[in-house]
Design an enzyme around this catalytic site. Sequence first.
Site: not given
Length: 638
Positions: A291-293, A295
């Site tokens: 997920g967004s980690t 990014k």
Amino acid sequence: MLRGKVKKRIRCIFLCAMMVFACILSKLGYEQIFRHDAIMERAFRLWQRDFAIAGTRGSILTSDGVVLAQDMPASSVVVVPSQIENPLETAEKLAEILNAEEDDLYEKITKKVSTQKLQPEGRQINDQQRAAIEALDMEGVYLVSDSQRYYPKGNYLGQVLGFTGIDNQGLAGLELQYEDVLKAQNGSLKIPFDAKGQNVTLYEEEYEASGNGINVILTIDSHIQDVMEREMTNLMERYEPKQALAIALNPNTGEILGMVSKPDFDPNDYQAYDQDIINRNLPIWMSYEPGSTFKSVTFASALELDLFDMFEDTYYDKGYEMVEGARIKSWRAGGHGLQTFLQVLENSSNPGFVEISRRMGVDRLYEYVTLFGFGEKTGIDLPGESTGIFFDKEAMGELEAATVAFGQGIAVTPIQLVCAFSAIVNGGTLYTPYITKGFVDPVSGDTLLDVQPSAKRRVIREETSEKMRYALESVVANGGGKNAYIEGYRIGGKTGTAQKAVNGVYLENEYILSFLSAAPMEDPQIVIYVAADAPQNDVQYGGTVVAPVVKAMYEDILPYLGIEPCDDQIPKKLVWPETEAVIVEDFVGKKKSEVQQEGVIFEFIGDGDVVCDQLPQAGVTLNDQGRVWVYLEKDSFK
């Protein structure tokens, strides 16, 4: 004539017999005179019965000397079947003491062998059983020294340590990984018996001393591990996730400072737990979409390639981006509007990261994802590490690149993610993580091996890393990581809320919530990652569930590491209903008319004019418009 021939034949036979007899006598004389010692040694070996004496397996300790695994003295039962006159009665008595089946014991003590271990029934018996067997003084039943593996802290680091079997042989975790280092040479007690199984008192018993295994020292810091265990236990009780994990790592060396896998197990009683719990050390085994980690990896790669100025260049988030016919939406309805690229990271804008992936292109995105170590094992010195899942380059198109950029379509392990994040904040160097600090001789205390950090490669420049430290701190101050913000400490990080996928299908309302962080951002000393699988009882966002857990860890760990508060952190952006923090002043001894402080509501108790006490006390931090109770008295306070 015939008689003469017979006599001659008899003389030949006699002479041959005498020669054979002489040869036999010569051989016996030779053996008795010249090989007496060797014959006696061989005979003595036939008379001897060996009773094994267990050696002391090496201990496993934390870097600050806390014992995690050690051998404890124990006793085991060995029988000499030929000495047991009444095996039925002996089996009955032993079965009662050892809580075993009488038939099983009878079969063992009547075997045609010189000595027989009673296992598992008679291995590592307790003190009460030992005393009962000694009191009976049964012929042919012996108690021998043994050792039992003991884990003083129970479930603590269960999956990391692993466990040993009944013969003290490592079967899982570090016990298996370092079996050749930890195991000890067994000794023996050799007792001479005659053919009838009776002691031969003419000869002395022989004792061969047992040895010691080597102690293994871990990089684990017991205080940091204690804090992580406490907070992860609280997380499990409050949110009831299916499973959860945490890793703390020194980003400048790759040393593992703490590691938690929940649910866990007690190695002292491993048989009572499900094999799935025992065999899955989640921080190195579990693979899932980050997920967004993730990014943070994409953003650092784009900065390294100078694809934008994160402060000046902008992107307009209209709420979605179209990629090869697929609509990739923002988590915020209508999008975030016009943003700098720093705000794209702060707001965790998926369409913004689609734009970043376009600027990078498939080839360069693939290059940097692999450069950061994804798609291969990190090489950590623990058994059971997974590689994660990443596309072959030939199968990666524009859509795959877009989804990977914001953490979908790729499966990573927590240890991969932590190592990559460490490289982002430590100046750009990717290290091999390790949990073994060294090997120590348990007798002399000498260090036999001191493990040194191992740098794999430089991934980004120091200049890029410095920009990322600011950007990640800004995420905590102004973005989704605000619940990890601590006054006086520069913490940086990225939250993640990843929908779970099973067999290629995303599950409804099941998410892996996570927070990946480092502190202090002026000189990172520790990286902490926490993830919870499908937590219940709360809003399904990493910033609301996991970030407060990490904050609680930092509040304890940062002062312990000797990190002093600073006064130059990025101010926290307040979002309604959050309010400014107010530090309560000291009003004791002042007059009522002097009790004033902006942002505080006062409640006066008493009829006097001088403050004699206050609640809360001076120095306590309150939210804006917090209340302070002021106690008054008539006379001056002294």
